[in-house]
Design a protein around this motif. Structure first.
Motif, mmCIF file in Angstrom:
data_model
loop_
_atom_site.group_PDB
_atom_site.id
_atom_site.type_symbol
_atom_site.label_atom_id
_atom_site.label_comp_id
_atom_site.label_asym_id
_atom_site.label_seq_id
_atom_site.Cartn_x
_atom_site.Cartn_y
_atom_site.Cartn_z
ATOM 1 N N THR A 1 33.911 -2.106 76.235
ATOM 2 C CA THR A 1 33.496 -0.887 76.942
ATOM 3 C C THR A 1 34.517 -0.509 78.004
ATOM 4 O OG1 THR A 1 31.182 -1.441 76.539
ATOM 5 C CG2 THR A 1 31.614 0.171 78.251
ATOM 6 N N GLY B 1 25.540 -4.044 82.415
ATOM 7 C CA GLY B 1 25.961 -3.923 81.024
ATOM 8 C C GLY B 1 25.769 -5.210 80.243
ATOM 9 N N GLU C 1 22.003 -5.614 79.690
ATOM 10 C CA GLU C 1 21.423 -4.653 78.748
ATOM 11 C C GLU C 1 21.859 -4.975 77.320
ATOM 12 O OE1 GLU C 1 22.821 -0.911 80.236
ATOM 13 O OE2 GLU C 1 24.641 -0.958 79.043
ATOM 14 N N VAL D 1 16.382 1.437 77.953
ATOM 15 C CA VAL D 1 16.962 2.757 78.204
ATOM 16 C C VAL D 1 16.260 3.434 79.389
ATOM 17 C CG1 VAL D 1 17.274 5.075 77.246
ATOM 18 C CG2 VAL D 1 17.752 3.072 75.841
ATOM 19 N N LYS E 1 17.208 1.705 82.765
ATOM 20 C CA LYS E 1 18.567 2.035 83.193
ATOM 21 C C LYS E 1 18.648 3.486 83.661
ATOM 22 C CE LYS E 1 23.384 1.644 82.290
ATOM 23 N NZ LYS E 1 24.447 1.240 81.400
ATOM 24 N N ARG F 1 19.536 4.501 87.594
ATOM 25 C CA ARG F 1 20.800 5.167 87.930
ATOM 26 C C ARG F 1 20.650 6.648 88.254
ATOM 27 N NH1 ARG F 1 24.614 1.695 89.481
ATOM 28 N NH2 ARG F 1 25.365 0.351 87.824
ATOM 29 N N PHE G 1 29.329 7.153 83.030
ATOM 30 C CA PHE G 1 28.089 6.398 82.836
ATOM 31 C C PHE G 1 27.570 6.577 81.413
ATOM 32 C CE2 PHE G 1 23.428 6.762 82.759
ATOM 33 C CZ PHE G 1 23.069 5.473 83.123
ATOM 34 N N THR H 1 27.500 3.648 78.680
ATOM 35 C CA THR H 1 26.179 3.227 78.223
ATOM 36 C C THR H 1 26.052 3.339 76.711
ATOM 37 O OG1 THR H 1 25.143 3.806 80.321
ATOM 38 C CG2 THR H 1 23.705 3.717 78.396
ATOM 39 N N SER I 1 28.153 0.708 75.002
ATOM 40 C CA SER I 1 27.522 -0.595 75.190
ATOM 41 C C SER I 1 26.319 -0.763 74.272
ATOM 42 C CB SER I 1 27.098 -0.727 76.662
ATOM 43 O OG SER I 1 26.622 -1.997 76.944
ATOM 44 N N TYR I 2 25.472 0.250 74.190
ATOM 45 C CA TYR I 2 24.287 0.189 73.334
ATOM 46 C C TYR I 2 24.681 0.099 71.861
ATOM 47 C CZ TYR I 2 21.208 1.511 77.235
ATOM 48 O OH TYR I 2 20.506 1.540 78.409
#
Length: 142
Positions: free
Chosen positions: A28, A72, A75, A95, A98, A102, A116, A120, A123-124
């Motif tokens: 990421t 990260g 998650e 989800v 987070k 944020r 962001f 995200t 990462s997901y």
């Protein structure tokens, strides 16, 4: 299921969780670094701000999104875990947590909000791919 299959299943789960959480951070970060280089504004040497408010430096993404590395890692671990145990509804909880956590940090910081979202989603996606790979290995085992 015999003891060998159980041990192999546990090993696959641990490997998937470790790869998801651990490798996802540099991946990421690499992606965000590539995006940042392409979207940096090009200032001419004589450019001057139009008003005094522009003189105040905007906070960096690291200042606004403190704790992002650990968030990260956690998650990705949680998303991969949810997939491995067959509980995809848990991903919606992650989800939501987070996003709510944020939401206030991102208000008024458009460039940070973009970072962001990209971070995200990358990462997901990584966590989901590793989780699905782990499931495929589970099916091969048993």
């Amino acid at each position: 299921m015999n003891v060998g299959e159980i041990l192999l299943t546990v090993a696959v789960a641990c490997l998937a969780l470790g790869v998801s959480a651990g490798v996802g951070a540099p991946l990421t970060g690499w992606l965000l670094g590539r995006i940042a280089r392409r979207t940096e504004p090009e200032n001419e040497p004589g450019d001057q701000p139009e008003d005094a408010q522009a003189l105040e430096p905007e906070p960096t993404a690291a200042e606004v999104l403190r704790g992002g590395l650990w968030i990260g890692i956690l998650e990705r671990f949680a998303i991969t875990g949810c997939i491995l145990v067959g509980y995809p509804a848990g991903i919606a909880v992650i989800v939501a947590i987070k996003g709510l956590g944020r939401f206030r940090s991102l208000d008024g910081h458009a460039n940070v909000a973009e970072r962001f979202l990209v971070g995200t989603l990358a990462s997901y996606l990584w966590a989901a791919l590793i989780g699905l790979g782990g499931l495929a290995l589970f099916h091969l085992i048993g």
